[in-house]
Design a protein around this motif. Structure first.
Motif, PDB file in Angstrom:
ATOM      1  N   HIS A  50       0.833  -1.199   0.000  1.00  0.00           N
ATOM      2  CA  HIS A  50       0.000   0.000   0.000  1.00  0.00           C
ATOM      3  C   HIS A  50       0.871   1.254   0.000  1.00  0.00           C
ATOM      4  CE1 HIS A  50      -3.630  -2.284   1.925  1.00  0.00           C
ATOM      5  NE2 HIS A  50      -3.366  -2.656   0.682  1.00  0.00           N
ATOM      6  N   CYS A  51       1.980   1.197   0.725  1.00  0.00           N
ATOM      7  CA  CYS A  51       2.863   2.358   0.798  1.00  0.00           C
ATOM      8  C   CYS A  51       3.446   2.701  -0.569  1.00  0.00           C
ATOM      9  CB  CYS A  51       4.008   2.082   1.776  1.00  0.00           C
ATOM     10  SG  CYS A  51       3.509   1.874   3.485  1.00  0.00           S
ATOM     11  N   PHE A  52       3.986   1.705  -1.253  1.00  0.00           N
ATOM     12  CA  PHE A  52       4.603   1.981  -2.552  1.00  0.00           C
ATOM     13  C   PHE A  52       3.565   2.430  -3.571  1.00  0.00           C
ATOM     14  CE2 PHE A  52       8.194  -0.384  -0.813  1.00  0.00           C
ATOM     15  CZ  PHE A  52       9.246   0.415  -1.250  1.00  0.00           C
ATOM     16  N   ALA A  53       2.375   1.829  -3.526  1.00  0.00           N
ATOM     17  CA  ALA A  53       1.319   2.285  -4.426  1.00  0.00           C
ATOM     18  C   ALA A  53       1.027   3.764  -4.206  1.00  0.00           C
ATOM     19  CB  ALA A  53       0.059   1.452  -4.224  1.00  0.00           C
ATOM     20  N   ALA A  54       1.008   4.178  -2.935  1.00  0.00           N
ATOM     21  CA  ALA A  54       0.730   5.583  -2.627  1.00  0.00           C
ATOM     22  C   ALA A  54       1.869   6.499  -3.058  1.00  0.00           C
ATOM     23  CB  ALA A  54       0.482   5.740  -1.117  1.00  0.00           C
ATOM     24  N   LEU A  55       3.095   5.982  -3.094  1.00  0.00           N
ATOM     25  CA  LEU A  55       4.234   6.817  -3.485  1.00  0.00           C
ATOM     26  C   LEU A  55       4.220   7.167  -4.966  1.00  0.00           C
ATOM     27  CD1 LEU A  55       7.180   5.258  -1.440  1.00  0.00           C
ATOM     28  CD2 LEU A  55       6.253   7.567  -1.212  1.00  0.00           C
ATOM     29  N   TRP A  56       3.643   6.298  -5.802  1.00  0.00           N
ATOM     30  CA  TRP A  56       3.676   6.613  -7.239  1.00  0.00           C
ATOM     31  C   TRP A  56       2.283   6.757  -7.854  1.00  0.00           C
ATOM     32  CZ3 TRP A  56       6.704   1.698  -6.648  1.00  0.00           C
ATOM     33  CH2 TRP A  56       5.907   0.559  -6.706  1.00  0.00           C
ATOM     34  N   ALA A  57       1.231   6.734  -7.041  1.00  0.00           N
ATOM     35  CA  ALA A  57      -0.129   6.873  -7.578  1.00  0.00           C
ATOM     36  C   ALA A  57      -0.343   8.274  -8.166  1.00  0.00           C
ATOM     37  CB  ALA A  57      -1.157   6.621  -6.485  1.00  0.00           C
ATOM     38  N   PRO A  58      -1.169   8.393  -9.198  1.00  0.00           N
ATOM     39  CA  PRO A  58      -1.396   9.705  -9.827  1.00  0.00           C
ATOM     40  C   PRO A  58      -1.970  10.737  -8.859  1.00  0.00           C
ATOM     41  CG  PRO A  58      -2.203   7.941 -11.234  1.00  0.00           C
ATOM     42  CD  PRO A  58      -1.847   7.306  -9.925  1.00  0.00           C
ATOM     43  N   HIS A  59      -2.736  10.301  -7.857  1.00  0.00           N
ATOM     44  CA  HIS A  59      -3.376  11.247  -6.944  1.00  0.00           C
ATOM     45  C   HIS A  59      -2.591  11.429  -5.652  1.00  0.00           C
ATOM     46  CE1 HIS A  59      -6.794  11.393  -9.600  1.00  0.00           C
ATOM     47  NE2 HIS A  59      -6.979  10.090  -9.507  1.00  0.00           N
ATOM     48  N   ARG A  60      -1.322  11.091  -5.655  1.00  0.00           N
ATOM     49  CA  ARG A  60      -0.503  11.277  -4.463  1.00  0.00           C
ATOM     50  C   ARG A  60      -0.354  12.762  -4.164  1.00  0.00           C
ATOM     51  NH1 ARG A  60       2.601  10.491  -8.876  1.00  0.00           N
ATOM     52  NH2 ARG A  60       4.488  11.747  -9.163  1.00  0.00           N
ATOM     53  N   ASP A  61      -0.003  13.060  -2.934  1.00  0.00           N
ATOM     54  CA  ASP A  61       0.266  14.438  -2.540  1.00  0.00           C
ATOM     55  C   ASP A  61       1.343  14.414  -1.462  1.00  0.00           C
ATOM     56  OD1 ASP A  61      -0.971  14.173   0.095  1.00  0.00           O
ATOM     57  OD2 ASP A  61      -2.905  14.257  -0.918  1.00  0.00           O
ATOM     58  N   PRO A  62       1.832  15.559  -0.993  1.00  0.00           N
ATOM     59  CA  PRO A  62       2.917  15.543  -0.001  1.00  0.00           C
ATOM     60  C   PRO A  62       2.564  14.762   1.267  1.00  0.00           C
ATOM     61  CG  PRO A  62       2.695  17.725  -0.940  1.00  0.00           C
ATOM     62  CD  PRO A  62       1.536  16.939  -1.452  1.00  0.00           C
ATOM     63  N   LEU A  63       1.290  14.805   1.683  1.00  0.00           N
ATOM     64  CA  LEU A  63       0.898  14.100   2.902  1.00  0.00           C
ATOM     65  C   LEU A  63       0.947  12.586   2.695  1.00  0.00           C
ATOM     66  CD1 LEU A  63      -0.158  14.061   5.780  1.00  0.00           C
ATOM     67  CD2 LEU A  63      -2.478  14.276   4.870  1.00  0.00           C
ATOM     68  N   THR A  64       0.367  12.087   1.600  1.00  0.00           N
ATOM     69  CA  THR A  64       0.370  10.648   1.381  1.00  0.00           C
ATOM     70  C   THR A  64       1.796  10.120   1.253  1.00  0.00           C
ATOM     71  OG1 THR A  64       0.078  10.950  -1.019  1.00  0.00           O
ATOM     72  CG2 THR A  64      -1.903  10.632   0.301  1.00  0.00           C
ATOM     73  N   SER A  65       2.673  10.890   0.618  1.00  0.00           N
ATOM     74  CA  SER A  65       4.060  10.455   0.482  1.00  0.00           C
ATOM     75  C   SER A  65       4.755  10.381   1.833  1.00  0.00           C
ATOM     76  CB  SER A  65       4.825  11.401  -0.454  1.00  0.00           C
ATOM     77  OG  SER A  65       4.279  11.367  -1.753  1.00  0.00           O
ATOM     78  N   ALA A  66       4.514  11.377   2.683  1.00  0.00           N
ATOM     79  CA  ALA A  66       5.126  11.376   4.013  1.00  0.00           C
ATOM     80  C   ALA A  66       4.615  10.201   4.844  1.00  0.00           C
ATOM     81  CB  ALA A  66       4.833  12.695   4.716  1.00  0.00           C
ATOM     82  N   LEU A  67       3.310   9.948   4.768  1.00  0.00           N
ATOM     83  CA  LEU A  67       2.746   8.825   5.510  1.00  0.00           C
ATOM     84  C   LEU A  67       3.326   7.504   5.024  1.00  0.00           C
ATOM     85  CD1 LEU A  67      -1.045   9.833   5.623  1.00  0.00           C
ATOM     86  CD2 LEU A  67       0.626  10.017   7.475  1.00  0.00           C
ATOM     87  N   ALA A  68       3.430   7.343   3.706  1.00  0.00           N
ATOM     88  CA  ALA A  68       3.925   6.095   3.137  1.00  0.00           C
ATOM     89  C   ALA A  68       5.371   5.837   3.537  1.00  0.00           C
ATOM     90  CB  ALA A  68       3.789   6.128   1.618  1.00  0.00           C
TER      91      ALA A  68
END
Length: 368
Positions: free
Chosen positions: A193-211
């Motif tokens: 789930h973390c890696f998916a969030a790191l490269w997903a089109p709808h990622r943002d600074p918060l999702t990247s930090a959480l991942a």
């Protein structure tokens, strides 16, 4: 120049670095999270907070805490359902849905891993009933609007806010009895789930930090549990990582990794977490060249090549590293490659690329 989703750090004329915030969209999703050892006893209060009077308890009979949870909702328990199955067969979802309607329930309480949470989501998809989830693994799906059901050797997935739980109660003590063969793959499920969030089109600074923080915590906690499965602090770390990972994925969305695993699971009824564990290092290797920033951010705890770092962590933790061990043959691998070809991905993929990737995963080769 270095780039994080939403953040760019260009070099200045003097050699120093400034920070420019790139455009992004952010929308908060209302989910109440209750976290900590022993907090399963607070489920009754959370049911009251939601204003529920007739709840359906969906409890995996193998999950710990069933008696405690039943006592917590006593007086409001209209239906106790203990039939769950991975990938949520459509026939099972239809039976559970009919029982919920017949019992006149006004809310759902789930206890267990992804199978219990998934069944609650299947019911909520048509009824919009609120869900209070008590996860006993590290899946993280309890924080996402993603659902999935299986029929005719195919898994249908989608995203709908009606299935996102309203409340999630995390009690790390409920995971103490998880055997190593469940703990490791479940942790890798969260990392997927973390890696998916790191490269997903709808990622943002918060999702990247959480991942990134979830990956850091999981990479430290899993080896500790290999040494001592009764380490409550390490169990708390993995469940915290699952919370962060699910939050990030629930905002950023899924992609190729999940498409592959859902296809394999639907065709062969493979364990979802184990499938994620095997496939993840290979998808990370594929996308690494397109992600120098996230590669650098995870290097301190997964090494300079995160794909190899994941693969080695799996081997040290007794986690499966080959699809053949799970029951996938080369024909299925080719079929799945064709089905998920051209899925949007940081590195464009076709059936040939995916067949090569999945064949390496089938044989258990080092990701490349």
């Amino acid at each position: 120049m270095t780039t994080t989703p939403g953040i760019t750090t260009p070099p200045t004329a003097s050699g120093a670095s400034g920070v420019r915030i790139d455009p992004f969209d952010y929308e908060a999703r209302p989910v109440r999270v209750v976290f900590g050892p022993g907090r399963i006893t607070e489920v009754g209060a959370e049911v009251d907070r939601l204003g529920l009077r007739r709840v359906m308890l969906i409890a995996d009979p193998r999950a710990p805490g069933g008696e405690v949870l039943a006592a917590a909702v006593a007086g409001r328990l209209a239906l106790h359902w203990d039939e769950v199955a991975q990938h949520v067969p459509i026939a099972l979802a239809e039976r559970a849905h009919a029982a919920a309607v017949a019992a006149g329930v006004d809310g759902l309480v789930s206890l267990g891993g992804g199978a219990a949470t998934g069944l609650a989501k299947a019911i909520a998809l048509d009824t919009a009933l609120p869900i209070l989830a008590v996860p006993t693994t590290y899946a993280g799906s309890e924080l996402t609007p993603v659902y999935g059901m299986t029929g005719g050797r195919r898994k249908r997935t989608g995203s709908d806010e009606r299935v996102r739980p309203a409340v999630v109660v995390y009690d790390p003590e409920l995971t103490l009895g998880l055997p190593p063969e469940v703990t490791g793959p479940s942790a890798f499920n969260a990392m997927a789930h973390c890696f998916a969030a790191l490269w997903a089109p709808h990622r943002d600074p918060l999702t990247s930090a959480l991942a990134v923080d979830a990956l850091r915590t999981a990479a430290a906690s899993l080896p500790a549990l290999v040494d001592d499965p009764a380490d409550v602090q390490a169990r708390s770390g993995l469940q915290y990582a699952a919370f962060l990972a699910g939050t990030a994925l629930g905002r950023a969305g899924t992609g190729l990794q999940h498409r592959i695993c859902h296809e394999l699971g639907g065709r062969l009824n493979l364990p979802h977490a184990d499938t994620h564990a095997v496939v993840l290092p290979h998808v990370v290797a594929l996308n690494g060249p397109a992600g120098p920033d996230w590669t650098a951010r995870v290097a301190p705890f997964l090494g300079p090549d995160p794909a190899v770092g994941l693969w080695e962590l799996a081997r040290r933790s007794g986690v499966p590293t080959d699809l053949a061990r799970l029951g996938a043959d080369d024909r299925v691998v080719r079929d799945v490659a064709g089905s998920v070809a051209h899925t949007p991905n940081p590195v464009p993929v076709d059936a040939v690329v995916l067949a090569t990737l999945l064949e390496r995963a089938r044989k258990g080769d080092v990701p490349a």
